[in-house]
Write a protein that holds these residues in place. Sequence first.
Motif, PDB file in Angstrom:
ATOM      1  N   ALA A  61       0.830  -1.207   0.000  1.00 11.49           N
ATOM      2  CA  ALA A  61       0.000   0.000   0.000  1.00 11.49           C
ATOM      3  C   ALA A  61       0.863   1.255   0.000  1.00 11.49           C
ATOM      4  CB  ALA A  61      -0.941   0.001   1.202  1.00 11.49           C
ATOM      5  N   VAL A  62       1.927   1.258   0.800  1.00  9.31           N
ATOM      6  CA  VAL A  62       2.824   2.409   0.858  1.00  9.31           C
ATOM      7  C   VAL A  62       3.527   2.595  -0.475  1.00  9.31           C
ATOM      8  CG1 VAL A  62       4.919   3.332   1.933  1.00  9.31           C
ATOM      9  CG2 VAL A  62       3.148   2.259   3.349  1.00  9.31           C
ATOM     10  N   ASP A  65       1.157   4.050  -3.051  1.00  8.52           N
ATOM     11  CA  ASP A  65       0.887   5.458  -2.753  1.00  8.52           C
ATOM     12  C   ASP A  65       2.057   6.344  -3.176  1.00  8.52           C
ATOM     13  OD1 ASP A  65      -0.750   7.515  -1.629  1.00  8.52           O
ATOM     14  OD2 ASP A  65       0.610   7.581   0.092  1.00  8.52           O
ATOM     15  N   GLU A  66       3.268   5.929  -2.870  1.00  9.19           N
ATOM     16  CA  GLU A  66       4.453   6.730  -3.203  1.00  9.19           C
ATOM     17  C   GLU A  66       4.694   6.776  -4.704  1.00  9.19           C
ATOM     18  OE1 GLU A  66       6.232   8.768  -1.259  1.00  9.19           O
ATOM     19  OE2 GLU A  66       4.588   8.259   0.106  1.00  9.19           O
ATOM     20  N   ASN A  68       2.394   6.580  -7.017  1.00 12.49           N
ATOM     21  CA  ASN A  68       1.378   7.486  -7.572  1.00 12.49           C
ATOM     22  C   ASN A  68       1.745   8.944  -7.348  1.00 12.49           C
ATOM     23  OD1 ASN A  68      -0.414   5.646  -8.732  1.00 12.49           O
ATOM     24  ND2 ASN A  68      -1.450   5.253  -6.780  1.00 12.49           N
ATOM     25  N   LYS A  69       2.294   9.256  -6.169  1.00  5.66           N
ATOM     26  CA  LYS A  69       2.743  10.627  -5.901  1.00  5.66           C
ATOM     27  C   LYS A  69       3.875  11.019  -6.844  1.00  5.66           C
ATOM     28  CE  LYS A  69       1.540  10.770  -0.970  1.00  5.66           C
ATOM     29  NZ  LYS A  69       2.102  10.810   0.412  1.00  5.66           N
TER      30      LYS A  69
END
Length: 442
Positions: A61-62, A65-66, A68-69
Amino acid sequence: MNITRENKDALNAVVTVAIEKDDYATKVEKILTDYRKTANIPGFRKGHVPMGMVKKQYGKAVLIDEVNKLIQDGLNKYLTEEKLDVLGQPLPKPQDDIDWSSENFSFEFELGLAPDFKVDLKSKKAITHYNIKADDKMIDDQIINIQKQYGKLISQDTVTKDSEITGTFTNEAEEIDNKVTLTLDKFKGKATEKQFVGAKVGDVITLKTKGLYEDDHELMHALKVEHDKAHGLNIEVNFEISEINKRELAELDQELFDKLFGKDGVKSVTELKDKIREDAEKQFVQQSDQKLLNDVTEHLVENTKFDLPAEFLTKWMQTAGETTMDEATAKDEYEKSEKSLRYQLIEAKIMEANGLKVDFEDVKESAKAMIKMQMAQFGQMNPTDKELDDIAARVLSNQEEVKRLSEQVVSQKLLNLYKEQANVKTKELTYDKFVKEVYGDK
């Protein structure tokens, strides 16, 4: 991170964003370390959870998320640095088989590019800018209206041609029951006038609605029926008279002038006519300018030719709104909005080419002018700068108002430019002739 672009044609491109482990590893590791300090997992003391377990539970998940950022930040920076004028937003190409256990990733995005085109303000055929004048008949009619408005009502026993008649329209089947005050000059035919002249309070007059008024909108208000129902309505209604009055015209004296324009603002009938003419022609300027703005806009949209990435924009519209559209709906919406989009691009091109900008001071001054005009309508003719600034500050705290005022400022700047640079001819005429020429009727 490496970003590359492949231009498919002048209006479409594909951007590939390649992300390597070095781009995200340090950040992901730091976030997972922080998670470990606060993770509350049964069987382990807080802060002593094995890192392997933290990675197993939160790692993917992390990572997602990273990544995508990184994609979002990288794309925004790339579009800015490359000075790409894109339409809509980059659309990710579908990728259902991403292996998040690998170290390197690659993502593709479709871009719709703004077309390159030139705007020619000089049309071959001149566009008319109307100079609308208030003629003597309009001024005289306005004076009569003022005299009626400030005159006295005198009760009458019977209806005459110039009576003001109060009564109630009824039709039980259509559930019509509406009390109004009317004058006979509003009716379309002389036959209706004859039915009323000589009538007394308590009399009931039966009327046919078809052809009762020149404009069905008058019928809509008289009967208080829906807009669509009023058009073509063909029924009989009863009108029971409850009051008959004659309006005695007010004298054109200094007392009336002071009521209208403040003490000694107007001192004679000649000055009154001049004032009415001046106020009317100020309003005509706004109407004429709006007509010119509309006509130039229409000309530019029809005669500035360029292609758009229609397929991309249709696809983008499917997911751009709050609710997802199917392909057919998105195509329909695109076709409806294409003309507006074209003008937005034309407008932006004109603004850029002529150095036209809208800053906060422009919007603030527009707000103050609006406020000053509104205050004048309530008799506050000389507000202080502090009063205007304070009210403007409250108005400008509303983002919707800021947007509306900004659009007005843009329109005014464009209008001034069109008057200077477009092929415009001036035509002087009365308001009645303007309405007939532009709208086809009075």
